[in-house]
Design a protein around this motif. Structure first.
Motif, PDB file in Angstrom:
ATOM      1  N   THR A  54       0.831  -1.207   0.000  1.00 59.41           N
ATOM      2  CA  THR A  54       0.000   0.000   0.000  1.00 59.41           C
ATOM      3  C   THR A  54       0.865   1.256   0.000  1.00 59.41           C
ATOM      4  OG1 THR A  54      -1.813  -1.131   1.153  1.00 59.41           O
ATOM      5  CG2 THR A  54      -1.769   1.277   1.281  1.00 59.41           C
ATOM      6  N   LEU A  55       1.915   1.245   0.798  1.00 57.21           N
ATOM      7  CA  LEU A  55       2.808   2.406   0.862  1.00 57.21           C
ATOM      8  C   LEU A  55       3.562   2.606  -0.451  1.00 57.21           C
ATOM      9  CD1 LEU A  55       4.363   1.901   4.426  1.00 57.21           C
ATOM     10  CD2 LEU A  55       2.708   3.658   3.765  1.00 57.21           C
ATOM     11  N   LYS A  56       3.893   1.508  -1.127  1.00 59.06           N
ATOM     12  CA  LYS A  56       4.741   1.577  -2.319  1.00 59.06           C
ATOM     13  C   LYS A  56       3.944   1.549  -3.624  1.00 59.06           C
ATOM     14  CE  LYS A  56       8.718   1.448  -0.118  1.00 59.06           C
ATOM     15  NZ  LYS A  56       9.640   2.614  -0.140  1.00 59.06           N
ATOM     16  N   ALA A  57       2.632   1.764  -3.567  1.00 58.58           N
ATOM     17  CA  ALA A  57       1.793   1.622  -4.764  1.00 58.58           C
ATOM     18  C   ALA A  57       2.100   2.656  -5.832  1.00 58.58           C
ATOM     19  CB  ALA A  57       0.314   1.693  -4.377  1.00 58.58           C
ATOM     20  N   GLY A  58       2.621   3.816  -5.449  1.00 55.51           N
ATOM     21  CA  GLY A  58       2.936   4.856  -6.423  1.00 55.51           C
ATOM     22  C   GLY A  58       1.737   5.735  -6.736  1.00 55.51           C
ATOM     23  N   VAL A  59       1.970   6.771  -7.555  1.00 50.19           N
ATOM     24  CA  VAL A  59       0.902   7.702  -7.942  1.00 50.19           C
ATOM     25  C   VAL A  59       0.986   7.974  -9.428  1.00 50.19           C
ATOM     26  CG1 VAL A  59       0.779   8.813  -5.682  1.00 50.19           C
ATOM     27  CG2 VAL A  59       2.330   9.734  -7.418  1.00 50.19           C
ATOM     28  N   MET A  60      -0.164   8.351 -10.004  1.00 45.90           N
ATOM     29  CA  MET A  60      -0.235   8.772 -11.395  1.00 45.90           C
ATOM     30  C   MET A  60      -0.618  10.247 -11.417  1.00 45.90           C
ATOM     31  SD  MET A  60       0.431   6.176 -13.449  1.00 45.90           S
ATOM     32  CE  MET A  60      -0.308   6.663 -14.996  1.00 45.90           C
ATOM     33  N   GLU A  61       0.188  11.042 -12.106  1.00 44.32           N
ATOM     34  CA  GLU A  61      -0.107  12.464 -12.241  1.00 44.32           C
ATOM     35  C   GLU A  61       0.192  12.878 -13.675  1.00 44.32           C
ATOM     36  OE1 GLU A  61       0.627  16.649  -9.839  1.00 44.32           O
ATOM     37  OE2 GLU A  61       1.965  14.965  -9.501  1.00 44.32           O
ATOM     38  N   ASP A  62      -0.850  13.399 -14.345  1.00 44.84           N
ATOM     39  CA  ASP A  62      -0.713  13.773 -15.755  1.00 44.84           C
ATOM     40  C   ASP A  62      -0.215  12.602 -16.592  1.00 44.84           C
ATOM     41  OD1 ASP A  62      -1.535  16.382 -15.190  1.00 44.84           O
ATOM     42  OD2 ASP A  62       0.497  17.037 -14.747  1.00 44.84           O
ATOM     43  N   PHE A  63      -0.790  11.419 -16.322  1.00 47.39           N
ATOM     44  CA  PHE A  63      -0.487  10.185 -17.063  1.00 47.39           C
ATOM     45  C   PHE A  63       0.970   9.737 -16.893  1.00 47.39           C
ATOM     46  CE2 PHE A  63      -3.815  12.483 -19.350  1.00 47.39           C
ATOM     47  CZ  PHE A  63      -4.828  11.544 -19.296  1.00 47.39           C
ATOM     48  N   HIS A  64       1.593  10.206 -15.829  1.00 48.44           N
ATOM     49  CA  HIS A  64       2.987   9.837 -15.556  1.00 48.44           C
ATOM     50  C   HIS A  64       3.063   9.138 -14.202  1.00 48.44           C
ATOM     51  CE1 HIS A  64       7.322   9.990 -15.362  1.00 48.44           C
ATOM     52  NE2 HIS A  64       7.261  10.625 -14.204  1.00 48.44           N
TER      53      HIS A  64
END
Length: 436
Positions: free
Chosen positions: A190-200
């Motif tokens: 859960t902590l390492k799932a990452g994020v998507m911002e502006d398709f990146h």
């Protein structure tokens, strides 16, 4: 399921050194079904676009598949969708929006972490806990200042707290009471799932996303070990006089009888936080004289006693009608101005609605505002807020067309028919009771 979690909480409370090694099996279809029933379906959706309603159309199949992936250790949360939320200072705060299935897992994790850790949290921690809230935090702070020999305040702010939580320390803190590899695997993923911002895609190497269902309990666990436990077990015993701490999430205030105690704590606080990857927001953190002698001492120096902001209120030294020292509070200027800007925009956008509906909507917003800010001593600021809202309403009703809709006398007559909600004290700082 509730009974099993209650039993875990009882065991954790009765056995302070107990470490739980086999509780991952509690995240089963029954728990996830209950999490689904209680999940808010109106929240924003994650990168997969799946809503609660859509997930619920094939709920049994979806949950069976989710439980199977948990058993096979193949469940991996999707990256969160990141959006930027404006802050009071003009900056932005990153908000993480998770996929619905991941929210279910986070809710299940939250329940287990709360059952294990909640019995060990100190009373000074007021945020995101049962039977505690901002008003209770203000009430405790009031007791510290008025009923104890508080003369100095450390008003501190942690820089980007949620964004800088160290994952290694989070795991160590949780493993101090939970050694179940299934739970720890979920925490880590859960902590390492990452994020998507502006398709990146961006990996998450630190922090716990604001917007995560289990982020509040993780934040409490972090603050418990980094600050609250340290303050109670290490700082208090070496203080010469009275000391007290009030914590709400990452916002906290420490009270001291003697200046040297306050200075000693303030200096140690910096290194303590830095050891765990956190830093003070220096421009928002300070040591001030505050208490029953602050006003007199400030007058001797030719100045005024300092004030400080905490949980949306400005605290200041004052006196009761009988001349006794009292700490009073009023809505902070920053929060007051921000809410007025919001109200102005919303009234402008709704000015073409029928007047009765517009005022009905405004009254709902006013009721929510009073529920928080209408506390002991703050009636004048709430009345000022109502006064400004009334003037905004008058202004925007007269901008619905080129023809003027109301004169002030006509507007006053209209408010007699559709009155705006007036403020009254909703929470008493001294009795701790909600006033109806």
């Amino acid at each position: 399921m509730g009974t099993k979690l209650e039993r875990i909480a009882e065991l954790s409370k009765e056995n302070p050194n107990m470490v739980f090694t086999s509780i991952g099996h509690l995240i089963n279809k029954e728990m996830l079904m209950d999490c689904h029933r209680k999940m808010d379906g109106n929240k924003a959706v994650g990168i997969d676009g799946v809503t609660k309603e859509e997930y619920g159309k094939n709920l049994d199949t979806n949950l069976d598949d989710l439980v199977l992936r948990l058993k096979r250790h193949s469940y991996k949360p999707k990256p969160a969708r990141r959006v930027e939320i404006p802050k009071d200072d003009g900056k932005t705060r990153p908000l993480s929006i998770y996929c619905y299935e991941d929210k279910l897992i986070q809710e299940a994790l939250k329940r287990i972490l709360e059952a294990v850790f909640e019995p060990h949290f100190y009373n000074e921690m007021m945020g995101f806990r049962p039977d505690r809230d901002c008003h209770k935090a203000l009430q405790l702070l009031n007791v510290y200042i008025e009923k104890n020999p508080t003369n100095w305040i450390v008003d501190a702010d942690i820089k980007s707290f949620f964004n800088h939580l160290d994952h290694g320390w989070i795991v160590k803190f949780i493993e101090s009471r939970i050694k179940d590899p299934n739970i720890m695997r979920l925490v880590h993923r859960t902590l390492k799932a990452g994020v998507m911002e502006d398709f990146h895609y961006e990996p998450t190497e630190e922090g716990s996303g604001q917007g995560s269902v289990c982020s509040p309990i993780i934040a409490n666990i972090y603050m418990h070990y980094v600050l609250v436990w340290w303050f109670n077990e290490r700082v208090k015993p070496i203080m010469r006089g009275f000391s007290g701490l009030v914590v709400y999430a990452d916002d906290f205030v420490a009270c001291f009888q003697y200046k040297e105690d306050a200075e000693k704590f303030y200096m140690a606080l910096r290194s303590r936080l830095e050891h765990f990857g956190l830093h003070l927001q220096e421009e928002k953190s300070r040591l001030i004289e505050f208490g029953r002698y602050a006003e007199e001492n400030a007058r001797k120096r030719g100045g005024k006693p300092a004030t400080f902001d905490f949980l949306g209120f400005t605290h200041y030294c004052s006196k009761s009608s009988k001349g006794w020292f009292r700490v009073k509070r009023k809505t902070s200027r920053k929060k007051f101005r921000k809410k007025l800007i919001e109200m102005n925009s919303l009234i402008r956008d709704k000015r073409h609605m029928p007047v009765s509906e517009t005022i009905q909507w405004i009254n709902k917003v006013l009721a929510g505002y009073y529920n928080y800010y209408a506390i002991t001593d703050n009636t004048p600021m709430c009345a000022s807020f109502l006064y400004k809202v009334r003037r905004m309403l008058f202004y925007w009703l007269n901008r619905r067309s080129q023809k003027r809709s109301y004169t002030w006398p006509q507007f006053a007559d209209m408010l007699k028919v559709f009155p705006l909600k007036s403020p009254k004290i909703m929470f008493s700082i001294y009795t701790g009771k909600i006033v109806y």
